[in-house]
Every structure is written in structure tokens, then in C-alpha cells.
Scaffold this motif. Structure first.
Motif, PDB file in Angstrom:
ATOM      1  N   ALA A 258       0.833  -1.202   0.000  1.00  0.00           N
ATOM      2  CA  ALA A 258       0.000   0.000   0.000  1.00  0.00           C
ATOM      3  C   ALA A 258       0.870   1.256   0.000  1.00  0.00           C
ATOM      4  CB  ALA A 258      -0.930  -0.006   1.206  1.00  0.00           C
ATOM      5  N   ALA A 259       1.963   1.241   0.768  1.00  0.00           N
ATOM      6  CA  ALA A 259       2.871   2.395   0.801  1.00  0.00           C
ATOM      7  C   ALA A 259       3.527   2.605  -0.564  1.00  0.00           C
ATOM      8  CB  ALA A 259       3.931   2.197   1.883  1.00  0.00           C
ATOM      9  N   TYR A 260       3.916   1.514  -1.211  1.00  0.00           N
ATOM     10  CA  TYR A 260       4.539   1.605  -2.536  1.00  0.00           C
ATOM     11  C   TYR A 260       3.533   2.142  -3.560  1.00  0.00           C
ATOM     12  CZ  TYR A 260       6.948   0.268  -6.814  1.00  0.00           C
ATOM     13  OH  TYR A 260       7.541   0.283  -8.044  1.00  0.00           O
ATOM     14  N   CYS A 261       2.316   1.645  -3.523  1.00  0.00           N
ATOM     15  CA  CYS A 261       1.283   2.121  -4.455  1.00  0.00           C
ATOM     16  C   CYS A 261       1.007   3.607  -4.240  1.00  0.00           C
ATOM     17  CB  CYS A 261       0.001   1.310  -4.283  1.00  0.00           C
ATOM     18  SG  CYS A 261       0.123  -0.368  -4.927  1.00  0.00           S
ATOM     19  N   ALA A 262       0.979   4.051  -2.980  1.00  0.00           N
ATOM     20  CA  ALA A 262       0.760   5.463  -2.681  1.00  0.00           C
ATOM     21  C   ALA A 262       1.914   6.311  -3.216  1.00  0.00           C
ATOM     22  CB  ALA A 262       0.595   5.661  -1.174  1.00  0.00           C
ATOM     23  N   LYS A 263       3.127   5.798  -3.095  1.00  0.00           N
ATOM     24  CA  LYS A 263       4.307   6.516  -3.596  1.00  0.00           C
ATOM     25  C   LYS A 263       4.232   6.663  -5.117  1.00  0.00           C
ATOM     26  CE  LYS A 263       9.302   5.891  -3.894  1.00  0.00           C
ATOM     27  NZ  LYS A 263      10.420   5.023  -3.528  1.00  0.00           N
ATOM     28  N   ILE A 264       3.864   5.600  -5.821  1.00  0.00           N
ATOM     29  CA  ILE A 264       3.739   5.637  -7.277  1.00  0.00           C
ATOM     30  C   ILE A 264       2.615   6.593  -7.693  1.00  0.00           C
ATOM     31  CG2 ILE A 264       3.188   4.264  -9.339  1.00  0.00           C
ATOM     32  CD1 ILE A 264       5.969   3.727  -8.151  1.00  0.00           C
ATOM     33  N   GLU A 265       1.494   6.517  -6.988  1.00  0.00           N
ATOM     34  CA  GLU A 265       0.357   7.394  -7.281  1.00  0.00           C
ATOM     35  C   GLU A 265       0.749   8.867  -7.119  1.00  0.00           C
ATOM     36  OE1 GLU A 265      -3.462   8.485  -8.398  1.00  0.00           O
ATOM     37  OE2 GLU A 265      -2.655   6.451  -8.386  1.00  0.00           O
ATOM     38  N   GLN A 266       1.460   9.173  -6.033  1.00  0.00           N
ATOM     39  CA  GLN A 266       1.886  10.556  -5.786  1.00  0.00           C
ATOM     40  C   GLN A 266       2.848  11.028  -6.877  1.00  0.00           C
ATOM     41  OE1 GLN A 266       0.715  12.764  -3.634  1.00  0.00           O
ATOM     42  NE2 GLN A 266       2.040  14.259  -4.620  1.00  0.00           N
ATOM     43  N   ALA A 267       3.779  10.170  -7.273  1.00  0.00           N
ATOM     44  CA  ALA A 267       4.718  10.533  -8.341  1.00  0.00           C
ATOM     45  C   ALA A 267       3.973  10.808  -9.651  1.00  0.00           C
ATOM     46  CB  ALA A 267       5.746   9.421  -8.540  1.00  0.00           C
ATOM     47  N   ALA A 268       2.973  10.000  -9.955  1.00  0.00           N
ATOM     48  CA  ALA A 268       2.198  10.187 -11.183  1.00  0.00           C
ATOM     49  C   ALA A 268       1.416  11.498 -11.134  1.00  0.00           C
ATOM     50  CB  ALA A 268       1.249   9.008 -11.393  1.00  0.00           C
ATOM     51  N   ARG A 269       0.827  11.794  -9.993  1.00  0.00           N
ATOM     52  CA  ARG A 269       0.057  13.041  -9.871  1.00  0.00           C
ATOM     53  C   ARG A 269       0.977  14.266  -9.969  1.00  0.00           C
ATOM     54  NH1 ARG A 269      -5.151  12.171  -8.545  1.00  0.00           N
ATOM     55  NH2 ARG A 269      -5.657  10.159  -7.624  1.00  0.00           N
ATOM     56  N   THR A 270       2.161  14.173  -9.403  1.00  0.00           N
ATOM     57  CA  THR A 270       3.108  15.284  -9.451  1.00  0.00           C
ATOM     58  C   THR A 270       3.628  15.507 -10.873  1.00  0.00           C
ATOM     59  OG1 THR A 270       3.787  14.846  -7.183  1.00  0.00           O
ATOM     60  CG2 THR A 270       5.297  16.137  -8.516  1.00  0.00           C
ATOM     61  N   ALA A 271       3.871  14.416 -11.584  1.00  0.00           N
ATOM     62  CA  ALA A 271       4.429  14.504 -12.937  1.00  0.00           C
ATOM     63  C   ALA A 271       3.432  15.048 -13.955  1.00  0.00           C
ATOM     64  CB  ALA A 271       4.929  13.125 -13.378  1.00  0.00           C
ATOM     65  N   ALA A 272       2.184  14.739 -13.795  1.00  0.00           N
ATOM     66  CA  ALA A 272       1.176  15.139 -14.775  1.00  0.00           C
ATOM     67  C   ALA A 272      -0.078  15.618 -14.073  1.00  0.00           C
ATOM     68  CB  ALA A 272       0.848  13.976 -15.708  1.00  0.00           C
ATOM     69  N   PRO A 273      -0.079  16.853 -13.574  1.00  0.00           N
ATOM     70  CA  PRO A 273      -1.272  17.357 -12.880  1.00  0.00           C
ATOM     71  C   PRO A 273      -2.471  17.453 -13.826  1.00  0.00           C
ATOM     72  CG  PRO A 273       0.335  19.111 -13.180  1.00  0.00           C
ATOM     73  CD  PRO A 273       0.973  17.845 -13.645  1.00  0.00           C
ATOM     74  N   ILE A 274      -3.603  17.151 -13.306  1.00  0.00           N
ATOM     75  CA  ILE A 274      -4.846  17.201 -14.081  1.00  0.00           C
ATOM     76  C   ILE A 274      -5.350  18.645 -14.107  1.00  0.00           C
ATOM     77  CG2 ILE A 274      -7.230  16.431 -14.217  1.00  0.00           C
ATOM     78  CD1 ILE A 274      -6.330  13.877 -12.781  1.00  0.00           C
TER      79      ILE A 274
END
Length: 68
Positions: free
Chosen positions: A50-66
Motif C-alpha cells: 500500500a505504501a509503494y502504491c501510494a508513492k507511485i500514485e503521488q509521483a504520477a500526480r506530481t508529474a502530470a497534474p490534471i
């Protein structure tokens, strides 16, 4: 260009193996299973996953903001 059946078969086999490996990695990420049969199954550390998935999710949101 001369191509024989053996070369084509080797290429198809290599591609199949590579893509099957990719699919297996994706499946493991989605369902958490690490093997095809129960006797080869490893326990998943759900908290670490869960921590790893949250880290990946945060990186994706930071890289490509909606942008709305």
C-alpha cells in the motif's frame, strides 16, 4: 531480404516470452499474487504494498497534474 521459418519462430517466441513477463508483472501488481499455483505463493506485505502504491500514485500526480 531472406527470412526463414526458424528465424520467424525464434522472434515470435522471444516476443511472447517478453510480453508474458510484462503481463505477469502487471498481474502481480493488481492482485498481489506472486505465483501461478498455491504451493508457490508468497505472502504479500500488504502494508509495504500500500505504501509503494501510494508513492507511485503521488509521483504520477506530481508529474502530470490534471487541469480542469
Amino acid at each position: 531480404l531472406n527470412t526463414n521459418l526458424f528465424a520467424v519462430m525464434v522472434h515470435v517466441l522471444g516476443e511472447s516470452i517478453r510480453h508474458a513477463g510484462h503481463a505477469d508483472i502487471l498481474r502481480e501488481g493488481l492482485d498481489g499474487r506472486t505465483g501461478l499455483r498455491a504451493e508457490h505463493e508468497k505472502q504479500i506485505d500488504e502494508e509495504a504494498r500500500a505504501a509503494y502504491c501510494a508513492k507511485i500514485e503521488q509521483a504520477a500526480r506530481t508529474a502530470a497534474p490534471i487541469k480542469a
